[in-house]
Every structure is written in structure tokens, then in C-alpha cells.
Design a protein around this motif. Structure first.
Motif, PDB file in Angstrom:
ATOM      1  N   THR A 104      10.805 -10.677  -6.599  1.00 45.96           N
ATOM      2  CA  THR A 104      10.418 -10.096  -7.940  1.00 45.96           C
ATOM      3  C   THR A 104       9.366 -11.216  -8.564  1.00 45.96           C
ATOM      4  N   PHE A 105       8.345 -10.487  -8.911  1.00 41.71           N
ATOM      5  CA  PHE A 105       7.201 -11.318  -9.683  1.00 41.71           C
ATOM      6  C   PHE A 105       6.854 -10.726 -11.102  1.00 41.71           C
ATOM      7  N   GLY A 106       7.482 -11.416 -12.332  1.00 43.30           N
ATOM      8  CA  GLY A 106       7.317 -10.650 -13.638  1.00 43.30           C
ATOM      9  C   GLY A 106       6.191 -11.295 -14.236  1.00 43.30           C
ATOM     10  N   ASN A 107       5.331 -12.227 -13.884  1.00 38.22           N
ATOM     11  CA  ASN A 107       4.095 -12.819 -14.703  1.00 38.22           C
ATOM     12  C   ASN A 107       2.910 -12.093 -14.025  1.00 38.22           C
ATOM     13  N   ALA A 108       2.893 -10.847 -13.539  1.00 43.60           N
ATOM     14  CA  ALA A 108       1.806  -9.834 -12.924  1.00 43.60           C
ATOM     15  C   ALA A 108       1.305  -9.219 -14.124  1.00 43.60           C
ATOM     16  N   LYS A 109       0.032  -8.425 -13.722  1.00 44.27           N
ATOM     17  CA  LYS A 109      -0.412  -7.865 -14.828  1.00 44.27           C
ATOM     18  C   LYS A 109       0.097  -6.288 -14.925  1.00 44.27           C
ATOM     19  N   VAL A 110       0.681  -5.603 -13.993  1.00 44.44           N
ATOM     20  CA  VAL A 110       1.021  -4.394 -13.928  1.00 44.44           C
ATOM     21  C   VAL A 110       2.257  -4.085 -12.717  1.00 44.44           C
ATOM     22  N   HIS A 111       2.846  -2.983 -13.075  1.00 48.69           N
ATOM     23  CA  HIS A 111       3.972  -2.714 -11.907  1.00 48.69           C
ATOM     24  C   HIS A 111       3.046  -2.418 -10.610  1.00 48.69           C
ATOM     25  N   ASP A 112       3.640  -2.971  -9.449  1.00 48.27           N
ATOM     26  CA  ASP A 112       3.405  -2.659  -7.911  1.00 48.27           C
ATOM     27  C   ASP A 112       4.645  -2.782  -7.227  1.00 48.27           C
ATOM     28  N   GLU A 113       4.974  -2.150  -6.208  1.00 49.81           N
ATOM     29  CA  GLU A 113       6.152  -2.137  -5.544  1.00 49.81           C
ATOM     30  C   GLU A 113       5.975  -1.606  -4.262  1.00 49.81           C
ATOM     31  N   ARG A 114       6.520  -2.344  -3.173  1.00 49.94           N
ATOM     32  CA  ARG A 114       6.575  -2.155  -1.578  1.00 49.94           C
ATOM     33  C   ARG A 114       7.732  -2.408  -1.131  1.00 49.94           C
ATOM     34  N   ILE A 115       8.065  -1.453  -0.172  1.00 47.93           N
ATOM     35  CA  ILE A 115       9.151  -1.625   0.609  1.00 47.93           C
ATOM     36  C   ILE A 115       8.830  -1.345   2.151  1.00 47.93           C
ATOM     37  N   ALA A 116       8.725  -2.433   2.995  1.00 44.03           N
ATOM     38  CA  ALA A 116       8.340  -2.189   4.314  1.00 44.03           C
ATOM     39  C   ALA A 116       9.562  -2.369   5.127  1.00 44.03           C
ATOM     40  N   ILE A 117       9.959  -1.215   5.984  1.00 47.50           N
ATOM     41  CA  ILE A 117      11.187  -1.366   6.803  1.00 47.50           C
ATOM     42  C   ILE A 117      10.818  -1.292   8.267  1.00 47.50           C
ATOM     43  N   HIS A 118      11.106  -2.170   9.111  1.00 49.42           N
ATOM     44  CA  HIS A 118      10.375  -2.186  10.325  1.00 49.42           C
ATOM     45  C   HIS A 118      11.777  -2.236  11.383  1.00 49.42           C
ATOM     46  N   GLY A 119      11.631  -1.360  12.333  1.00 52.06           N
ATOM     47  CA  GLY A 119      12.728  -1.307  13.225  1.00 52.06           C
ATOM     48  C   GLY A 119      12.227  -1.342  14.773  1.00 52.06           C
ATOM     49  N   VAL A 152       6.844   2.427   5.268  1.00 55.26           N
ATOM     50  CA  VAL A 152       6.583   1.663   4.402  1.00 55.26           C
ATOM     51  C   VAL A 152       6.208   2.559   2.902  1.00 55.26           C
ATOM     52  N   PHE A 153       6.964   2.025   2.021  1.00 53.31           N
ATOM     53  CA  PHE A 153       6.745   2.628   0.512  1.00 53.31           C
ATOM     54  C   PHE A 153       5.610   2.096  -0.158  1.00 53.31           C
ATOM     55  N   HIS A 154       4.821   2.548  -1.101  1.00 51.66           N
ATOM     56  CA  HIS A 154       3.915   1.967  -1.999  1.00 51.66           C
ATOM     57  C   HIS A 154       4.244   2.759  -3.358  1.00 51.66           C
ATOM     58  N   LEU A 155       4.551   2.016  -4.299  1.00 50.08           N
ATOM     59  CA  LEU A 155       4.862   2.691  -5.414  1.00 50.08           C
ATOM     60  C   LEU A 155       3.793   1.649  -6.723  1.00 50.08           C
ATOM     61  N   HIS A 156       3.086   2.388  -7.645  1.00 51.02           N
ATOM     62  CA  HIS A 156       2.277   1.610  -8.365  1.00 51.02           C
ATOM     63  C   HIS A 156       2.286   2.324  -9.891  1.00 51.02           C
ATOM     64  N   GLN A 157       2.338   1.479 -10.811  1.00 52.39           N
ATOM     65  CA  GLN A 157       2.619   2.188 -12.120  1.00 52.39           C
ATOM     66  C   GLN A 157       3.671   3.078 -12.325  1.00 52.39           C
ATOM     67  N   TRP A 158       4.695   2.722 -11.536  1.00 58.30           N
ATOM     68  CA  TRP A 158       6.118   3.755 -11.589  1.00 58.30           C
ATOM     69  C   TRP A 158       5.925   5.119 -10.870  1.00 58.30           C
ATOM     70  N   ALA A 159       4.843   5.134 -10.043  1.00 56.95           N
ATOM     71  CA  ALA A 159       4.648   6.275  -9.385  1.00 56.95           C
ATOM     72  C   ALA A 159       4.370   6.134  -7.943  1.00 56.95           C
ATOM     73  N   VAL A 160       5.040   6.888  -7.036  1.00 52.05           N
ATOM     74  CA  VAL A 160       5.051   6.919  -5.589  1.00 52.05           C
ATOM     75  C   VAL A 160       3.351   7.117  -5.283  1.00 52.05           C
ATOM     76  N   LYS A 161       2.843   6.338  -4.575  1.00 51.23           N
ATOM     77  CA  LYS A 161       1.550   6.311  -4.055  1.00 51.23           C
ATOM     78  C   LYS A 161       1.311   6.778  -2.762  1.00 51.23           C
ATOM     79  N   SER A 162       2.288   6.388  -1.862  1.00 49.88           N
ATOM     80  CA  SER A 162       2.273   6.700  -0.616  1.00 49.88           C
ATOM     81  C   SER A 162       3.513   6.136   0.304  1.00 49.88           C
ATOM     82  N   VAL A 163       3.919   7.094   1.276  1.00 53.86           N
ATOM     83  CA  VAL A 163       5.053   6.621   2.128  1.00 53.86           C
ATOM     84  C   VAL A 163       4.663   6.941   3.671  1.00 53.86           C
ATOM     85  N   LEU A 164       4.572   5.972   4.291  1.00 56.21           N
ATOM     86  CA  LEU A 164       3.854   5.826   5.659  1.00 56.21           C
ATOM     87  C   LEU A 164       5.122   5.779   6.655  1.00 56.21           C
TER      88      LEU A 164
END
Length: 267
Positions: free
Chosen positions: A171-186, A192-204
Motif C-alpha cells: 500500500t502506498f498512501g502518498n501517491a497522487k490517485v488511486h491505482d490498484e493491481r493484482i497479478a496472480i501467476h500459476g 491480472v487485474f487493473h483498477l484505476h480511480q475506483w473503476a475496473v480498467k482491465s482484467v486479463l
């Protein structure tokens, strides 16, 4: 307590400072109410386990408001992993950023919040990662920076999971805006999830856009809570993953305090 005693209630929602969740949820369950709790469920693994046991014994719904766990991409990703589509999970890399520069009030008071961004916004990240993957944390090594606050603002948490997987939850709380990623490798692929400004941008899924079946319906914790009450608990699962969230958080803060890796508590 006065409200519960004064009214004939079926359920209650708790949205108080984190450190108050346990006593309030315990009392509500004891009075035979279904309970919806804002994240995190509690700030203690011991208290979290106690509430889960109490809800199970009482036959009541105890739900935590982790919105991502009701979003269609997250629901489907969990299903794909349970079906073995990406094979055995080898590692996860998760982070969330936010601007905590303007945060005020009880969230910056350790006695009320129980911790900083990792226990607050970061709780969503940890919950999503653990709920989707089903990974069981065993050991944690963590570093934090308060950035001149009384609670953590930035935190890097390394985790060793049962079965040999490793991961980071940051978690990085001194960034400018919300950005979020979860990469799950099997062993057979990745999600791989990418959320930005509280919205889902892409899921690959294996670098291709996730194709979500129509049968997977978007939901919210509130709507699911009311539906489960009305249908007698159909589709409800005890929030065991919330215990894993509490265990990781507890071990992370202890690791920072002791300056060494800490094994996750087993109660």
C-alpha cells in the motif's frame, strides 16, 4: 445497544471506527441479529475468529463489506482459479495507491483505527487477493513508513503461503490517485487485474481480456446481505477469508515492530 433494545430488528450494519467493530458485532449477534460490517471485520485475529464462530453457532449472517468480492471479474476469477484454469498458484503481486494527504479524523488515531492505510484501503486489497486465490498465509515480513503521521501510510508486506507460493501486498498512501493491481501467476497461466480511480480498467487472463459469462452477475455487499436474509442464507459463506486478512495484518505490524519475519498466528 439502546437502539437494538428499543426496536424489533432483523439486522444491523456497523460502520464505526475499526477498533469498535468487535464489541458492536458481538453484541448484535448475541441479540440474534444478522450483521453487515464495514471492513475490516476486526483488528484482531482472535476477535475475528470469535465473531465467525458466534455467527455460525447462532445461525446468523455475518458479512464484511468488501465490494470487490461482489464484482463480476473478481467472482469469475475466483471460479477460474478453483477450476484450475491457471494451475497451481506460484505467486501474487498486489498493490494499491491512494492520496492520504487529506485524510483526517479517526483514521489517523491508532487507538480508533488500529492501523493506517494497510488496515483501511489495503484491507480491500488483501481481502481480494486472499478470497480470489484461496491462499493460506504462513509467514509475513513487512516494512512501513508513517510519512510523519501516527499511522502507516506506505507499507510493503511480503508473504509466504502454504503450498509454496509467495507474494507481496503493498500500500502506498502518498501517491497522487488511486491505482490498484493484482497479478496472480500459476503454473498454467495468469490473471491480472487493473483498477484505476475506483473503476475496473482491465482484467486479463493469459494476456487476453477476460470474457465473463452472463450468469456471473455484478452485486454489492448491501444487496447481497438483504438477499441472503430474505432467502434463508442461500449463497452465504462464513467469512473465513476475513480471518486470514486479520492474521496477515496482525503479523505485518508485528514484523515491523520486531524487525524480522513473523509467522501468522494460528488460534
Amino acid at each position: 445497544r439502546k437502539m437494538i433494545r428499543a426496536h424489533d430488528l432483523d439486522a444491523i450494519m456497523i460502520s464505526s471506527p475499526h477498533s469498535m467493530h468487535y464489541e458492536q458485532a458481538k453484541y448484535a449477534l448475541g441479540q440474534g441479529l444478522h450483521v453487515l460490517v464495514e471492513k475490516p471485520l476486526t483488528i484482531s485475529s482472535k476477535h475475528t475468529r470469535s465473531l465467525i464462530r458466534q455467527a455460525d453457532k447462532k445461525g446468523k449472517i455475518l458479512l464484511v463489506s468488501y465490494q470487490r468480492n461482489f464484482m463480476a471479474p473478481h467472482l469469475y476469477a475466483r471460479e477460474l482459479i478453483q477450476q484450475g484454469v491457471i494451475g497451481e498458484i506460484r505467486g501474487v503481486v498486489s498493490y494499491v495507491t491512494q492520496n492520504w494527504g487529506g485524510v483526517k479524523g479517526w483514521r489517523l488515531v491508532p487507538e480508533l483505527s488500529g492501523g493506517g492505510m494497510f488496515l483501511d484501503t489495503g484491507s480491500h486489497l488483501v481481502a481480494s487477493t486472499l478470497w480470489i486465490t484461496g491462499l493460506e498465509p504462513l509467514e509475513v515480513s513487512a516494512f512501513l513508513d508513517n510519512v510523519d503521521k501516527d499511522v502507516d501510510i506506505n507499507m510493503v508486506v511480503n508473504v509466504r503461503f502454504k503450498g509454496g507460493a509467495y507474494g507481496t501486498l503493498n500500500t502506498f498512501g502518498n501517491a497522487k490517485v488511486h491505482d490498484e493491481r493484482i497479478a496472480i501467476h500459476g503454473s498454467e497461466g495468469c490473471i491480472v487485474f487493473h483498477l484505476h480511480q475506483w473503476a475496473v480498467k482491465s482484467v486479463l487472463v493469459n494476456d487476453e481480456p477476460m470474457q465473463i459469462p452472463k450468469r456471473i452477475q455484478e452485486n454489492t455487499p448491501d444487496a447481497a446481505f438483504f438477499r441472503m436474509i430474505r432467502n434463508g442464507g442461500k449463497g452465504y459463506e462464513l467469512p473465513h477469508f476475513a480471518l486470514a486478512v486479520a492474521q496477515v495484518s496482525e503479523a505485518a505490524y508485528k514484523s515491523v515492530e520486531q524487525g524480522k519475519p513473523v509467522k501468522v498466528a494460528r488460534i
